[in-house]
Scaffold this active site. Structure first.
Site, PDB file in Angstrom:
ATOM      1  N   ASN A 208       3.794  42.170 -39.895  1.00 29.16           N
ATOM      2  CA  ASN A 208       2.638  42.941 -40.328  1.00 29.16           C
ATOM      3  C   ASN A 208       1.408  42.050 -40.187  1.00 29.16           C
ATOM      4  O   ASN A 208       1.516  40.898 -39.751  1.00 29.16           O
ATOM      5  CB  ASN A 208       2.816  43.472 -41.757  1.00 29.16           C
ATOM      6  CG  ASN A 208       3.033  42.362 -42.782  1.00 29.16           C
ATOM      7  OD1 ASN A 208       2.520  41.240 -42.652  1.00 29.16           O
ATOM      8  ND2 ASN A 208       3.800  42.655 -43.824  1.00 29.16           N
ATOM      9  N   LYS A 210      -0.561  40.482 -42.325  1.00 31.54           N
ATOM     10  CA  LYS A 210      -0.518  39.257 -43.125  1.00 31.54           C
ATOM     11  C   LYS A 210       0.441  38.243 -42.507  1.00 31.54           C
ATOM     12  O   LYS A 210       0.127  37.050 -42.392  1.00 31.54           O
ATOM     13  CB  LYS A 210      -0.096  39.585 -44.556  1.00 31.54           C
ATOM     14  CG  LYS A 210       0.000  38.393 -45.496  1.00 31.54           C
ATOM     15  CD  LYS A 210       0.344  38.866 -46.905  1.00 31.54           C
ATOM     16  CE  LYS A 210       0.445  37.698 -47.887  1.00 31.54           C
ATOM     17  NZ  LYS A 210       1.620  36.843 -47.604  1.00 31.54           N
ATOM     18  N   GLU A 211       1.620  38.713 -42.110  1.00 31.71           N
ATOM     19  CA  GLU A 211       2.612  37.823 -41.513  1.00 31.71           C
ATOM     20  C   GLU A 211       2.142  37.262 -40.180  1.00 31.71           C
ATOM     21  O   GLU A 211       2.415  36.097 -39.855  1.00 31.71           O
ATOM     22  CB  GLU A 211       3.931  38.577 -41.339  1.00 31.71           C
ATOM     23  CG  GLU A 211       4.613  38.915 -42.662  1.00 31.71           C
ATOM     24  CD  GLU A 211       5.720  39.935 -42.508  1.00 31.71           C
ATOM     25  OE1 GLU A 211       6.554  40.037 -43.435  1.00 31.71           O
ATOM     26  OE2 GLU A 211       5.755  40.644 -41.486  1.00 31.71           O
ATOM     27  N   ASP A 285      10.993  48.385 -41.987  1.00 30.70           N
ATOM     28  CA  ASP A 285      12.375  48.586 -41.538  1.00 30.70           C
ATOM     29  C   ASP A 285      12.452  49.776 -40.587  1.00 30.70           C
ATOM     30  O   ASP A 285      13.160  49.738 -39.574  1.00 30.70           O
ATOM     31  CB  ASP A 285      13.294  48.845 -42.736  1.00 30.70           C
ATOM     32  CG  ASP A 285      13.304  47.696 -43.733  1.00 30.70           C
ATOM     33  OD1 ASP A 285      12.984  46.556 -43.335  1.00 30.70           O
ATOM     34  OD2 ASP A 285      13.621  47.942 -44.911  1.00 30.70           O
TER      35      ASP A 285
END
Length: 337
Positions: A208, A210-211, A285
């Site tokens: 995402n 942030k990641e 997921d």
């Protein structure tokens, strides 16, 4: 192109039924305590939940597998559970979802990862986690690898999911990459930046926003309204493409949709189709499951991104870790005039 003709979606869904996807990673049991709040406790300034009922769902890598079978595909799940009640409950749920969970291996050294969410008036109040975060021991890792290698000749794609609970080790990931590369099997990976791993050379990486910034070692200072004009985001995408060399990089952006990135091509932005967002639990997921399944069914990267964006758009309109059915997914694609 930000949509697909319904006939193409139907074609992909029909082909997906013949595909077998192998999923491995940290499996979690998600437990939900449902009720309502009408007063504050006299003992402390906290709400008192009037308990109504509870429910359980597969979470983590187990939810990825569940998303695949919800779309009528075949999924085999590999992971580690404890020798406890939660493990039995999780396996029962997976069998009901038609997930092949023979690859779940029990360990007396760690509990089954459990997340308990308290829900009042359809809103999450608090979450309680019970889990181990130490790496799975080398002997158990080799047992899992042996079982996976035996299944690879019968597998159309592999999804590895790292939730930082210790299942995905560097040894496991390196051997998995080597085996998939040797056999020409697609390998998707959902990363957890807090768990430092060398993740170069994968087929698909799905962080995402942030990641993605964490993986790139960058600070997210200013978020642009248009992802294609967001200089910080585009720089991070380019850094990840250059440093990790994935075939595809798919950055999920919440209400801004997704950004599909490939080396040598301009990023492709897919706006979200979600109209109502009730719960984003497990949406990632759904994305990695549906994108990988679409690729295995013969979709192009852009088609797979649109396919998975619609799947996620349906799921976030539900409460809890949810899935999307073929009929729901097909209905989310309007017929062209």
């Amino acid at each position: 192109m930000n949509t697909l003709p319904p006939r193409r979606v139907k074609q992909l869904l029909e082909t997906a039924q013949k595909r077998r996807i192998l999923v491995l990673g940290d499996v979690i049991l998600d437990r939900f305590l449902w009720g309502w709040v009408s007063r504050i406790s006299p003992e402390a300034p906290v709400p008192v939940l009037e308990y109504d009922h509870e429910s359980c769902m597969p979470g983590g890598a187990a939810n990825v597998a569940r998303n695949l079978t919800a779309l009528a595909s075949n999924a085999e799940l590999f992971g580690v559970v404890g020798r406890d009640q939660a493990a039995g409950q999780l396996q029962k749920l997976l069998k009901e979802c038609r997930v092949d969970c023979q690859g779940l291996m029990g360990s007396g050294k760690r509990p089954t990862s459990l997340k308990v969410r308290v829900i009042a008036h359809q809103q999450q109040v608090v979450r309680i986690d019970r889990e181990a975060k130490t790496e799975v021991d080398a002997l158990l890792t080799q047992r899992i690898l042996k079982a996976i290698k035996e299944r690879l000749p019968h597998t159309d794609a592999v999804i590895a999911c790292d939730y930082g609970k210790g299942m995905i080790t560097q040894t496991l990931l390196d051997e998995l990459k080597s085996e998939c590369r040797r056999r020409g099997v697609w390998l998707s990976f959902d990363p957890k930046p807090i768990h430092a791993l060398k993740i170069d050379g994968l087929s698909l990486v799905t962080p995402n926003r942030k990641e993605a910034f964490e993986l790139a070692g960058a600070r997210d200072l200013v978020r642009g309204r248009n992802p294609l004009e967001d200089e910080g985001l585009l720089a991070v995408a380019e850094r990840l493409l250059s440093g990790l060399s994935p075939a595809l990089l798919l950055i999920t952006l919440g209400e801004q949709g997704m950004l599909l990135c490939q080396r040598g091509q301009k990023p492709f932005h897919i706006p979200t189709i979600a109209k109502d967002v009730y719960d984003v639990s497990g949406a990632g997921d759904t994305v990695i499951a549906s994108f990988t399944l679409a690729i295995a069914a013969g979709a192009s990267p852009v088609e797979a991104a649109i396919f998975s964006n619609h799947a996620a758009g349906v799921v976030v309109g539900k409460v809890g870790t949810a899935t999307v059915s073929p009929d729901e997914l097909l209905a989310s694609f309007p017929a062209r005039p």
